[in-house]
Design an enzyme around this catalytic site. Structure first.
Site, PDB file in Angstrom:
ATOM      1  N   GLY A  74      36.714 -39.492  25.838  1.00  9.90           N
ATOM      2  CA  GLY A  74      37.235 -38.744  26.991  1.00  9.90           C
ATOM      3  C   GLY A  74      36.133 -38.033  27.758  1.00  9.90           C
ATOM      4  O   GLY A  74      36.335 -37.612  28.889  1.00  9.90           O
ATOM      5  N   ASN A  75      34.965 -37.912  27.128  1.00 10.56           N
ATOM      6  CA  ASN A  75      33.773 -37.336  27.764  1.00 10.56           C
ATOM      7  C   ASN A  75      32.856 -38.523  28.070  1.00 10.56           C
ATOM      8  O   ASN A  75      32.245 -39.097  27.175  1.00 10.56           O
ATOM      9  CB  ASN A  75      33.146 -36.338  26.787  1.00 10.56           C
ATOM     10  CG  ASN A  75      31.738 -35.892  27.171  1.00 10.56           C
ATOM     11  OD1 ASN A  75      31.090 -36.482  28.019  1.00 10.56           O
ATOM     12  ND2 ASN A  75      31.272 -34.848  26.505  1.00 10.56           N
ATOM     13  N   CYS A 100      28.633 -25.344  30.675  1.00  7.39           N
ATOM     14  CA  CYS A 100      28.972 -25.601  29.264  1.00  7.39           C
ATOM     15  C   CYS A 100      28.055 -24.827  28.332  1.00  7.39           C
ATOM     16  O   CYS A 100      28.436 -24.474  27.224  1.00  7.39           O
ATOM     17  CB  CYS A 100      28.815 -27.083  28.941  1.00  7.39           C
ATOM     18  SG  CYS A 100      29.971 -28.138  29.782  1.00  7.39           S
ATOM     19  N   HIS A 131      33.763 -33.362  14.945  1.00  4.71           N
ATOM     20  CA  HIS A 131      32.422 -32.758  14.943  1.00  4.71           C
ATOM     21  C   HIS A 131      32.422 -31.362  15.545  1.00  4.71           C
ATOM     22  O   HIS A 131      31.528 -30.572  15.276  1.00  4.71           O
ATOM     23  CB  HIS A 131      31.400 -33.658  15.670  1.00  4.71           C
ATOM     24  CG  HIS A 131      31.549 -33.739  17.163  1.00  4.71           C
ATOM     25  ND1 HIS A 131      32.598 -34.365  17.794  1.00  4.71           N
ATOM     26  CD2 HIS A 131      30.765 -33.265  18.159  1.00  4.71           C
ATOM     27  CE1 HIS A 131      32.444 -34.281  19.097  1.00  4.71           C
ATOM     28  NE2 HIS A 131      31.342 -33.611  19.357  1.00  4.71           N
ATOM     29  N   HIS A 155      37.303 -30.866  30.184  1.00  9.63           N
ATOM     30  CA  HIS A 155      37.529 -29.412  30.224  1.00  9.63           C
ATOM     31  C   HIS A 155      37.688 -29.020  31.689  1.00  9.63           C
ATOM     32  O   HIS A 155      37.097 -29.639  32.573  1.00  9.63           O
ATOM     33  CB  HIS A 155      36.330 -28.633  29.659  1.00  9.63           C
ATOM     34  CG  HIS A 155      36.133 -28.755  28.179  1.00  9.63           C
ATOM     35  ND1 HIS A 155      34.898 -28.866  27.596  1.00  9.63           N
ATOM     36  CD2 HIS A 155      37.027 -28.757  27.156  1.00  9.63           C
ATOM     37  CE1 HIS A 155      35.021 -28.935  26.275  1.00  9.63           C
ATOM     38  NE2 HIS A 155      36.311 -28.881  25.988  1.00  9.63           N
ATOM     39  N   ASN A 197      25.059 -35.673  27.106  1.00 11.04           N
ATOM     40  CA  ASN A 197      26.194 -35.534  26.192  1.00 11.04           C
ATOM     41  C   ASN A 197      27.368 -34.820  26.870  1.00 11.04           C
ATOM     42  O   ASN A 197      28.316 -34.389  26.202  1.00 11.04           O
ATOM     43  CB  ASN A 197      25.775 -34.758  24.930  1.00 11.04           C
ATOM     44  CG  ASN A 197      25.688 -35.669  23.706  1.00 11.04           C
ATOM     45  OD1 ASN A 197      26.294 -36.739  23.690  1.00 11.04           O
ATOM     46  ND2 ASN A 197      24.968 -35.239  22.697  1.00 11.04           N
ATOM     47  N   ASN A 203      32.527 -23.323  24.845  1.00 11.51           N
ATOM     48  CA  ASN A 203      33.596 -23.698  23.932  1.00 11.51           C
ATOM     49  C   ASN A 203      33.586 -22.882  22.636  1.00 11.51           C
ATOM     50  O   ASN A 203      34.298 -23.215  21.691  1.00 11.51           O
ATOM     51  CB  ASN A 203      33.508 -25.192  23.580  1.00 11.51           C
ATOM     52  CG  ASN A 203      33.363 -26.069  24.797  1.00 11.51           C
ATOM     53  OD1 ASN A 203      32.347 -26.728  24.972  1.00 11.51           O
ATOM     54  ND2 ASN A 203      34.369 -26.063  25.661  1.00 11.51           N
ATOM     55  N   ASP A 261      36.238 -26.711  33.188  1.00 14.47           N
ATOM     56  CA  ASP A 261      34.967 -26.330  33.823  1.00 14.47           C
ATOM     57  C   ASP A 261      34.157 -27.529  34.300  1.00 14.47           C
ATOM     58  O   ASP A 261      33.041 -27.379  34.788  1.00 14.47           O
ATOM     59  CB  ASP A 261      34.134 -25.372  32.945  1.00 14.47           C
ATOM     60  CG  ASP A 261      33.555 -26.014  31.692  1.00 14.47           C
ATOM     61  OD1 ASP A 261      33.769 -27.220  31.476  1.00 14.47           O
ATOM     62  OD2 ASP A 261      32.880 -25.301  30.924  1.00 14.47           O
ATOM     63  N   ALA A 289      25.651 -39.501  19.922  1.00 16.80           N
ATOM     64  CA  ALA A 289      26.419 -40.265  18.937  1.00 16.80           C
ATOM     65  C   ALA A 289      27.736 -40.800  19.499  1.00 16.80           C
ATOM     66  O   ALA A 289      28.481 -41.465  18.793  1.00 16.80           O
ATOM     67  CB  ALA A 289      26.690 -39.392  17.719  1.00 16.80           C
ATOM     68  N   GLU A 314      39.909 -24.818  23.353  1.00 13.37           N
ATOM     69  CA  GLU A 314      38.516 -25.160  23.659  1.00 13.37           C
ATOM     70  C   GLU A 314      37.757 -23.985  24.262  1.00 13.37           C
ATOM     71  O   GLU A 314      36.697 -24.143  24.865  1.00 13.37           O
ATOM     72  CB  GLU A 314      38.489 -26.383  24.583  1.00 13.37           C
ATOM     73  CG  GLU A 314      39.181 -27.610  23.998  1.00 13.37           C
ATOM     74  CD  GLU A 314      38.291 -28.463  23.084  1.00 13.37           C
ATOM     75  OE1 GLU A 314      37.112 -28.648  23.390  1.00 13.37           O
ATOM     76  OE2 GLU A 314      38.799 -28.938  22.041  1.00 13.37           O
ATOM     77  N   ALA A 341      30.013 -39.066  29.623  1.00 20.91           N
ATOM     78  CA  ALA A 341      28.566 -39.020  29.358  1.00 20.91           C
ATOM     79  C   ALA A 341      28.290 -39.271  27.878  1.00 20.91           C
ATOM     80  O   ALA A 341      27.340 -39.984  27.523  1.00 20.91           O
ATOM     81  CB  ALA A 341      27.988 -37.673  29.784  1.00 20.91           C
TER      82      ALA A 341
HETATM   83  N1  LIG Z   1      31.471 -28.306  27.342  1.00 27.21           N
HETATM   84  C1  LIG Z   1      30.712 -29.482  27.131  1.00 27.21           C
HETATM   85  C2  LIG Z   1      31.029 -30.070  25.812  1.00 27.21           C
HETATM   86  C3  LIG Z   1      30.374 -31.395  25.562  1.00 27.21           C
HETATM   87  C4  LIG Z   1      30.674 -31.927  24.196  1.00 27.21           C
HETATM   88  N2  LIG Z   1      29.919 -33.155  23.939  1.00 27.21           N
HETATM   89  C5  LIG Z   1      29.806 -33.666  22.722  1.00 27.21           C
HETATM   90  O1  LIG Z   1      30.276 -33.120  21.747  1.00 27.21           O
HETATM   91  C6  LIG Z   1      29.034 -34.983  22.597  1.00 27.21           C
HETATM   92  C7  LIG Z   1      28.428 -35.187  21.254  1.00 27.21           C
HETATM   93  C8  LIG Z   1      28.026 -36.615  21.019  1.00 27.21           C
HETATM   94  O2  LIG Z   1      28.723 -37.511  21.482  1.00 27.21           O
HETATM   95  O3  LIG Z   1      27.000 -36.837  20.334  1.00 27.21           O
HETATM   96  C9  LIG Z   1      32.166 -32.190  24.045  1.00 27.21           C
HETATM   97  O4  LIG Z   1      32.620 -33.257  24.446  1.00 27.21           O
HETATM   98  O5  LIG Z   1      32.867 -31.290  23.553  1.00 27.21           O
END
Ligand SMILES: NCCC[C@H](NC(=O)CCC(=O)O)C(=O)O
Length: 441
Positions: A24-25, A365, A137, A248, A359, A110, A250, A19, A174, A27
């Site tokens: 900041g992540n 993780c 979320h 993070h 994700n 987390n 890690d 989604a 986290e 992927a």
């Molecule tokens: N330690 C890895 C955590 C990955 C997690 N991804 C997410 O929540 C992605 C969910 C989404 O975009 O559908 C995060 O960023 O906290």
């Protein structure tokens, strides 16, 4: 008595989907709206758990959360029956329905920060639930995480589970993804490294992406977990690497016993940190990967550092990696150079975790490390320990209940809500958890 590190892995939930919820992540952003396969995701995770259990590493499982989180939608003003609430959210605010349907609780690194009994002032094993305040979320995970941890670490004479910190940015926490423990044998007193992204009010912070963990949160967790103050080290993440997608710690560092395996740009003042650890941890060894060998961008893309560094009984260490690290020629070459050098790393184990990786969640993780003495291991709810029987049971359970394709549009289907509740109701029986989910209360 010998203490062991038990890895608790999150079981992927039925609503696993992409989604783009985690700014900041990279992927998460990149795979937004792609079709997911929850059944495959759950099975990939189970295969990792089973393989590590078979290799002699104690392994347990942490169940998924109830999703969609209808109560969260009600809190945001959607009314009617549960099915109506989901339908209205799907048509009026699909991104909110996505957020309350996220299976993000699978990333149990987390879930909490753990303090083994060897490090705590009262001799209990402490677990402080993470508030995951930076993302809507994820912030909603805390109450169910607490209920699950209490159902797994039940014995209050042995374990202390602490509720999450106040849900405000100043205390953004986290969990274990920003925490490392160093030492000799697992049962001996260790040194705990709390890594944070920013200090409240400080200018030294990333410019582009959020720093999710604060120093104030890390300090509060260290207090709650009763870590002896002389055993605590704090270090700031390099804000520049957060801006390159290291959301993070890690994602750029992993540790085990006396070894820290990290990128040379992981920390804000790396020489100071390594000096402090060398002074406090007997036999400390830093394996720093130079930018020249592996760039930060390649580390983020391959999740080289989001690996698990595990100790065999004879002291040899195995690095548990995602397939993406093997598929990158430069990273794979570097890893083989590492094996040839004089250090405890002696083996690479590679897993296909593609569904979670898309994700932003790699091997590290997906697991929460809990160091437990033999007596403490006996006090854990035995039904969550991975073995042949549980592996087969959970695979059959996944086969029965999970879909093999899911997109954001599918979240509107009220049947998904019913499927999830039926599946989780059975799971709580299989894992002897009691009533842990809101729909069971
Ligand atoms: N330690 C890895 C955590 C990955 C997690 N991804 C997410 O929540 C992605 C969910 C989404 O975009 O559908 C995060 O960023 O906290």
């Amino acid at each position: 008595m010998k203490a062991r590190e038990v890895n608790f892995d999150g079981l992927v939930g039925l609503t696993h989907h992409y989604a783009g919820l985690s700014f900041g992540n990279e992927a998460s952003t990149k795979h937004r709206f792609q079709r997911s396969n929850p059944k495959l995701a759950a099975k990939q995770g189970l295969l990792k758990m089973k393989a590590l259990a078979d290799a002699g590493f104690p392994q347990a499982v942490i169940p998924p959360h109830e999703r969609p989180n209808v109560a969260a939608l009600r809190q945001l003003g959607f009314t009617g029956s549960d099915e109506h609430v989901v339908e209205k959210a799907a048509s009026q605010a699909p991104q909110l329905l996505s957020a309350v349907s996220s299976a993000s609780a699978m990333w149990v690194a987390n879930a909490a920060t753990v303090c083994p009994s060897a490090d705590s002032q009262d001799g209990k094993v402490h677990l402080t639930v993470a508030n995951l305040n930076n993302k809507f979320h994820r912030a909603m995970e805390a109450p169910t995480t607490e209920a699950l941890l209490r159902a797994i670490f039940r014995d209050e004479k042995t374990f202390a589970v602490h509720s999450a910190l106040p849900q405000v940015a100043m205390f953004g926490d986290e969990g274990a993804a920003n925490h490392n423990r160093f030492g000799g044998e697992y049962g001996e007193t260790g040194v705990q490294l709390f890594v944070y992204g920013r200090e409240d009010g400080s200018q030294l912070a990333p410019a582009r992406y959020p720093a999710r963990q604060t120093l104030e949160a890390s300090q509060a967790v260290a207090r709650l977990n009763q870590v002896r103050p002389q055993q605590v080290v704090y270090a700031q993440q390099n804000p520049d690497v957060i801006d390159l997608g290291v959301f993070h710690n890690d994602v750029i560092a992993v540790s085990n016993r006396q070894v820290l395996f990290c990128h040379e740009q992981a920390f804000a003042d790396q020489p100071r940190l390594l000096g402090e650890l060398a002074a406090k941890v007997p036999g400390f060894m830093a394996i720093e990967v130079p930018q020249q060998a592996v760039s930060v961008a390649d580390a983020v893309a391959t999740y080289l550092f989001n690996s698990q560094l595990l100790s065999h009984d004879d002291g040899r260490m195995v690095l548990v990696l995602p397939q993406e690290s093997q598929e990158h020629a430069g990273v794979w070459r570097y890893l083989h150079e590492l094996l040839a050098q004089d250090n405890p790393m002696s083996e690479l184990k590679v897993f296909d975790l593609r569904e979670s990786m898309a994700n932003g969640g790699g091997p590290a993780c997906l697991r929460l490390r809990v160091v437990l003495s033999e007596a403490e291991q006996r006090a854990v709810n035995p039904a969550v320990m991975m073995n042949d029987a549980l592996f087969n049971t959970l695979n059959m359970w996944v086969d029965k209940h999970y879909r093999d394709r899911l997109t954001q549009a599918d979240l509107a289907d009220p049947q998904l809500l019913r499927e999830g509740r039926e599946a989780l109701d059975q799971l709580t029986q299989l894992l002897n958890l009691g009533s842990v989910y809101p729909f069971q209360r």
